[in-house]
Scaffold this motif. Structure first.
Motif, PDB file in Angstrom:
ATOM      1  N   LEU A  22       0.953  -1.139  -0.040  1.00  0.00           N
ATOM      2  CA  LEU A  22      -0.179  -0.099  -0.370  1.00  0.00           C
ATOM      3  C   LEU A  22       0.941   1.399   0.221  1.00  0.00           C
ATOM      4  O   LEU A  22       1.821   1.586   0.578  1.00  0.00           O
ATOM      5  CB  LEU A  22      -0.974   0.094   1.520  1.00  0.00           C
ATOM      6  N   VAL A  25      -2.047   5.870   0.847  1.00  0.00           N
ATOM      7  CA  VAL A  25      -3.403   5.469   0.950  1.00  0.00           C
ATOM      8  C   VAL A  25      -4.065   6.208   1.391  1.00  0.00           C
ATOM      9  O   VAL A  25      -4.242   6.392   2.966  1.00  0.00           O
ATOM     10  CB  VAL A  25      -3.914   3.915   1.474  1.00  0.00           C
ATOM     11  N   LEU A  48      -5.763  -4.029   1.304  1.00  0.00           N
ATOM     12  CA  LEU A  48      -6.097  -2.698   2.413  1.00  0.00           C
ATOM     13  C   LEU A  48      -7.402  -2.908   3.412  1.00  0.00           C
ATOM     14  O   LEU A  48      -7.252  -2.728   4.040  1.00  0.00           O
ATOM     15  CB  LEU A  48      -6.878  -1.769   1.486  1.00  0.00           C
TER      16      LEU A  48
END
Ligand SMILES: Nc1ncnc2c1ncn2[C@@H]1O[C@H](COP(=O)(O)OP(=O)(O)OP(=O)(O)O)[C@@H](O)[C@H]1O
Ligand SMILES: [Mg+2]
Lengths: 248, 218
Positions: A22, A25, A48
């Motif tokens: 990730l 984010v 996520l």
């Protein structure tokens, strides 16, 4: 508006060893919102949503769920998991327990409510996913679609504020996809806040408030389904949509 | 005149059998309890603890049981702790069993699909409930054939206890054979006793295994 925010991810970075899954984010989910998360395989969709209930730890950034900042403390993880329900691609029902036991275990153990109360709640939700008459069966005696609906009921029995779905129909035979999607649509219509990783674009069009597209660990673009499907802004999104629409 | 193999001799063998069964039970129950702890520590997720448990298992699996029994019996005697032969071998077998059963169950715990633990965590269940309600019931089922197999090995393995002077079934057979000069008959009876003890277990174990194989096909 502030207290309407159910999930807030800020600057989240996540590594698996040396691999960054990730990248920076940011995501805000408001109460009652339905979000569809899509993207190519390996883009970090599962990662996520698994960070939201701390099945995965993040290395940087912050996640706040229903006003509770998620850190490494058992207390914080506990509080957040009470608010967040999850449905997995492979159902993950407990095979050695009946459908009813699957649904009552967590309320009894984690919420400490009585067995009879837990069973009453479980039967209510099993009815709601149209599987009330299978309560005494074992998961292996049910079809895939039925198992996934039990998994949804099991999560609902904890009375979560938000539900996470990780490709809930991908492991199903085609004829069973609809019954699970219908269950999810019913849930959406009842006002449940949802984040769904799915490639069912019909579902996205019908229930999503926002569609989010991820690639290589980043949120590339997001928008209301109409605009998202009709007029995607990024080449990467267009390519992806082209690929999955060709499949369907 | 040398005695023939008769009722008193048979009774002597039966007492040996009793000790074999008793030693097996103590070692198995103790080994199960300690083995569960070993298996849980071995899979606890804490690197240091897992590493220490791994060494513990390695030591007891990697050295002869005979040596371990010597260490308990004579080694502890050297430190001034004089143990009764039964207590000494019971301790030796228990500790040894804890390592073997711990390793069997470690494998079984890890064979329970990861998704089971994840679903339990997502539901807010704590470690104790995850283990007690979700993982261990499935792990025990998976490990049952291997656990029964180990029990059979343990029954036969208790004959090693004779080395520190403990009279169990095999040693009793040897004594009676020396007195009667009827080794074939005596050891035939001793063998039959072991067989009656072990065979039903072996049979049960392989039935379990077949049933598990069938269940995993579905
Ligand atoms: N436990 C893990 N250890 C190491 N790498 C992992 C782990 N889980 C995921 N990854 C990697 O992180 C990246 C993102 O994985 P993730 O499962 O989030 O993708 P995804 O978008 O859900 O893909 P899919 O559509 O295939 O489910 C992938 O490259 C994957 O290989
Ligand atoms: Mg995924």
């Amino acid at each position: 508006m502030q207290d309407n925010i159910l999930i807030e991810m800020k600057g989240v970075q996540k590594w698996y060893g040396g691999y960054q899954a990730l990248r920076d984010v940011d995501l805000i989910v408001r109460k009652g919102e339905k979000i569809v998360l899509c993207g190519p395989s390996g883009s970090g969709k599962s990662t996520l949503i698994r960070c939201i209930n701390r099945l995965e730890a993040i290395q940087q950034g912050s996640i706040v769920v229903n006003g509770h900042r998620l850190d490494d403390s058992i207390k914080a993880i506990d509080v957040v998991r009470q608010d967040v329900g999850m449905v997995f691609q492979s159902f993950n029902l407990f095979p050695h327990m009946t459908v009813l036991q699957n649904c009552t275990l967590a309320p009894i153990r984690a919420r400490r409510i009585s067995k009879s109360e837990a069973e009453a709640t479980a039967r209510k939700y099993l009815e709601r996913v149209h599987i009330g008459d299978q309560a005494e069966k074992y998961p292996a005696q049910l079809s895939g679609g039925q198992q996934q609906r039990v998994a949804i009921a099991r999560a609902l029995c904890m009375q979560p504020k938000v539900m996470l779905f990780d490709e809930p129909t991908s492991a199903l035979d085609p004829e069973m996809v609809k019954e699970v999607l219908d269950t999810m649509i019913g849930l959406a219509n009842d006002g449940m806040t949802m984040i769904c990783v799915t490639h069912e674009m019909g579902f996205a069009r019908q229930v999503a408030d926002r569609v989010i597209f991820m690639a290589e660990g980043q949120i590339i673009e997001e928008g209301a389904p109409d605009a998202f499907f009709r007029n995607p802004q990024h080449a990467r999104t267009r390519q992806f949509l082209g690929e999955i629409l060709a499949h369907h | 005149m040398t005695p023939h193999f008769g009722l008193p001799e048979f009774g002597f063998l039966l007492r040996g059998l009793q000790w074999t069964v008793l030693l097996t039970l103590v070692a198995f129950v103790g080994g199960c309890t300690a083995g569960l702890a070993v298996a849980l520590l071995r899979t606890c997720g804490h690197k240091g603890v897992e590493w220490i448990t791994r060494i513990y298992i390695g030591i007891f699996q990697g050295t002869p049981l005979l040596l371990q029994l010597f260490v308990v019996y004579y080694g502890l005697a050297l430190t001034g702790l004089k143990l009764d032969a039964f207590v000494a071998v019971a301790i030796g077998f228990t500790v040894n069993a804890s390592a073997f059963l711990g390793e069997i169950w470690r494998g079984a715990i890890q064979a329970v699909p990861r998704g089971q633990t994840e679903a339990a965590m997502a539901l807010g269940l704590h470690y104790s409930s995850r283990m007690r309600d979700i993982v261990l019931p499935q792990a025990i089922r998976i490990s049952l054939p291997a656990t029964i197999g180990y029990l059979v090995q343990l029954i036969k393995g208790t004959s090693l206890a004779a080395i520190v002077g403990f009279i169990e079934l095999a040693r009793a057979g040897q004594i009676v054979s020396n007195q009667t000069f009827q080794p074939l008959l005596v050891f035939g009876v001793v063998g039959a006793m072991y067989f009656i003890l072990c065979w039903p277990l072996s049979w049960w174990g392989s039935r379990m295994e077949a049933r598990l194989a069938l269940a995993s096909q579905r």
